[in-house]
Design a protein around this motif. Structure first.
Motif, PDB file in Angstrom:
ATOM      1  N   UNK A   9       0.665  -1.288  -0.109  1.00  0.00           N
ATOM      2  CA  UNK A   9      -0.039   0.146   0.127  1.00  0.00           C
ATOM      3  C   UNK A   9       0.945   1.265  -0.083  1.00  0.00           C
ATOM      4  N   UNK A  10       2.171   1.160  -0.077  1.00  0.00           N
ATOM      5  CA  UNK A  10       3.070   2.305   0.075  1.00  0.00           C
ATOM      6  C   UNK A  10       3.518   2.710  -1.444  1.00  0.00           C
ATOM      7  N   UNK A  11       3.816   3.897  -1.657  1.00  0.00           N
ATOM      8  CA  UNK A  11       4.276   4.655  -2.760  1.00  0.00           C
ATOM      9  C   UNK A  11       5.745   4.989  -2.473  1.00  0.00           C
ATOM     10  N   UNK A  12       6.790   4.578  -3.223  1.00  0.00           N
ATOM     11  CA  UNK A  12       8.063   5.050  -2.955  1.00  0.00           C
ATOM     12  C   UNK A  12       8.631   5.425  -4.414  1.00  0.00           C
ATOM     13  N   UNK A  13       9.653   6.019  -4.325  1.00  0.00           N
ATOM     14  CA  UNK A  13      10.682   6.600  -5.337  1.00  0.00           C
ATOM     15  C   UNK A  13      11.928   5.678  -5.556  1.00  0.00           C
ATOM     16  N   UNK A  14      12.340   5.442  -6.600  1.00  0.00           N
ATOM     17  CA  UNK A  14      13.533   4.705  -6.645  1.00  0.00           C
ATOM     18  C   UNK A  14      14.794   5.683  -6.584  1.00  0.00           C
ATOM     19  N   UNK A  15      15.842   5.154  -5.825  1.00  0.00           N
ATOM     20  CA  UNK A  15      16.961   6.011  -5.507  1.00  0.00           C
ATOM     21  C   UNK A  15      18.068   5.655  -6.271  1.00  0.00           C
ATOM     22  N   UNK A  16      18.352   4.162  -6.186  1.00  0.00           N
ATOM     23  CA  UNK A  16      19.364   3.713  -6.693  1.00  0.00           C
ATOM     24  C   UNK A  16      19.120   2.003  -7.148  1.00  0.00           C
ATOM     25  N   UNK A  17      19.727   1.719  -8.119  1.00  0.00           N
ATOM     26  CA  UNK A  17      19.659   0.173  -8.478  1.00  0.00           C
ATOM     27  C   UNK A  17      21.201  -0.352  -8.226  1.00  0.00           C
ATOM     28  N   UNK A  18      21.178  -1.398  -7.336  1.00  0.00           N
ATOM     29  CA  UNK A  18      22.536  -1.874  -6.869  1.00  0.00           C
ATOM     30  C   UNK A  18      23.063  -3.025  -7.708  1.00  0.00           C
ATOM     31  N   UNK A  19      21.933  -3.638  -8.490  1.00  0.00           N
ATOM     32  CA  UNK A  19      22.424  -4.981  -9.122  1.00  0.00           C
ATOM     33  C   UNK A  19      23.604  -4.571 -10.195  1.00  0.00           C
ATOM     34  N   UNK A  20      24.375  -5.529 -10.665  1.00  0.00           N
ATOM     35  CA  UNK A  20      25.374  -5.626 -11.639  1.00  0.00           C
ATOM     36  C   UNK A  20      24.910  -6.271 -12.901  1.00  0.00           C
ATOM     37  N   UNK A  69      17.250  -2.905  -5.236  1.00  0.00           N
ATOM     38  CA  UNK A  69      16.400  -1.329  -5.804  1.00  0.00           C
ATOM     39  C   UNK A  69      16.478  -0.720  -4.187  1.00  0.00           C
ATOM     40  N   UNK A  70      17.085   0.314  -4.252  1.00  0.00           N
ATOM     41  CA  UNK A  70      16.856   1.241  -3.082  1.00  0.00           C
ATOM     42  C   UNK A  70      15.982   2.415  -3.173  1.00  0.00           C
ATOM     43  N   UNK A  71      15.189   2.603  -2.434  1.00  0.00           N
ATOM     44  CA  UNK A  71      13.991   3.498  -2.532  1.00  0.00           C
ATOM     45  C   UNK A  71      13.943   4.366  -1.399  1.00  0.00           C
ATOM     46  N   UNK A  72      13.246   5.558  -1.614  1.00  0.00           N
ATOM     47  CA  UNK A  72      13.233   6.525  -0.473  1.00  0.00           C
ATOM     48  C   UNK A  72      11.526   6.926  -0.305  1.00  0.00           C
TER      49      UNK A  72
END
Length: 72
Positions: A9-20, A69-72
Protein backbone atom coordinates in the motif's frame (compact mmCIF):
# COMPACT_ATOMS: atom_id res chain seq x y z
CA UNK A 1 15.70 1.11 2.48
CA UNK A 2 15.25 -1.52 -0.22
CA UNK A 3 12.06 -2.33 -2.12
CA UNK A 4 11.61 -5.73 -0.46
CA UNK A 5 11.08 -3.99 2.93
CA UNK A 6 8.37 -1.57 1.78
CA UNK A 7 4.91 -2.32 3.26
CA UNK A 8 1.94 -3.11 1.00
CA UNK A 9 0.00 0.00 0.00
CA UNK A 10 3.02 2.31 0.03
CA UNK A 11 4.34 4.45 -2.80
CA UNK A 12 8.09 4.96 -3.01
CA UNK A 13 10.60 6.54 -5.39
CA UNK A 14 13.58 4.66 -6.80
CA UNK A 15 16.86 6.07 -5.52
CA UNK A 16 19.41 3.58 -6.89
CA UNK A 17 19.75 0.12 -8.44
CA UNK A 18 22.64 -1.81 -6.91
CA UNK A 19 22.60 -4.93 -9.14
CA UNK A 20 25.32 -5.56 -11.70
CA UNK A 21 25.56 -6.58 -15.31
CA UNK A 22 22.67 -8.36 -17.00
CA UNK A 23 20.54 -8.34 -13.86
CA UNK A 24 20.72 -4.55 -13.51
CA UNK A 25 19.99 -4.15 -17.23
CA UNK A 26 16.92 -6.41 -16.98
CA UNK A 27 15.52 -4.42 -14.05
CA UNK A 28 16.04 -1.18 -15.95
CA UNK A 29 14.42 -2.65 -19.09
CA UNK A 30 11.28 -3.33 -17.01
CA UNK A 31 11.04 0.44 -16.39
CA UNK A 32 12.55 0.55 -12.91
CA UNK A 33 14.99 3.46 -13.14
CA UNK A 34 16.08 6.27 -10.83
CA UNK A 35 13.27 8.70 -9.99
CA UNK A 36 10.33 6.44 -10.92
CA UNK A 37 7.46 6.03 -8.45
CA UNK A 38 6.50 2.48 -7.48
CA UNK A 39 3.31 1.44 -5.70
CA UNK A 40 3.51 -1.87 -3.80
CA UNK A 41 0.18 -3.62 -4.57
CA UNK A 42 0.56 -7.10 -3.07
CA UNK A 43 3.02 -9.54 -1.59
CA UNK A 44 2.45 -13.28 -2.02
CA UNK A 45 1.66 -15.24 1.17
CA UNK A 46 5.22 -16.56 1.45
CA UNK A 47 6.70 -13.15 0.55
CA UNK A 48 7.71 -13.97 -3.02
CA UNK A 49 6.90 -12.49 -5.57
CA UNK A 50 6.04 -8.84 -4.97
CA UNK A 51 3.43 -7.19 -7.22
CA UNK A 52 4.08 -3.56 -8.14
CA UNK A 53 2.36 -0.84 -10.15
CA UNK A 54 4.88 1.18 -12.12
CA UNK A 55 4.28 3.59 -15.02
CA UNK A 56 0.67 2.45 -15.33
CA UNK A 57 1.22 -1.31 -15.53
CA UNK A 58 1.48 -4.20 -13.07
CA UNK A 59 4.79 -5.97 -12.60
CA UNK A 60 5.77 -8.91 -10.40
CA UNK A 61 9.37 -9.29 -9.30
CA UNK A 62 11.21 -11.70 -7.04
CA UNK A 63 12.08 -10.71 -3.51
CA UNK A 64 15.78 -11.23 -4.32
CA UNK A 65 15.51 -8.72 -7.19
CA UNK A 66 13.68 -6.22 -4.96
CA UNK A 67 16.69 -6.25 -2.60
CA UNK A 68 18.78 -4.56 -5.32
CA UNK A 69 16.41 -1.56 -5.62
CA UNK A 70 17.04 1.22 -3.11
CA UNK A 71 14.03 3.49 -2.51
CA UNK A 72 13.06 6.52 -0.48
Amino acid sequence: MTLNKVPVGSTVTVKKITGKGATKRRIMDMGIVKGVEIYVRKVAPLGDPIELTIRGYELSIRKSEAEWIEVE
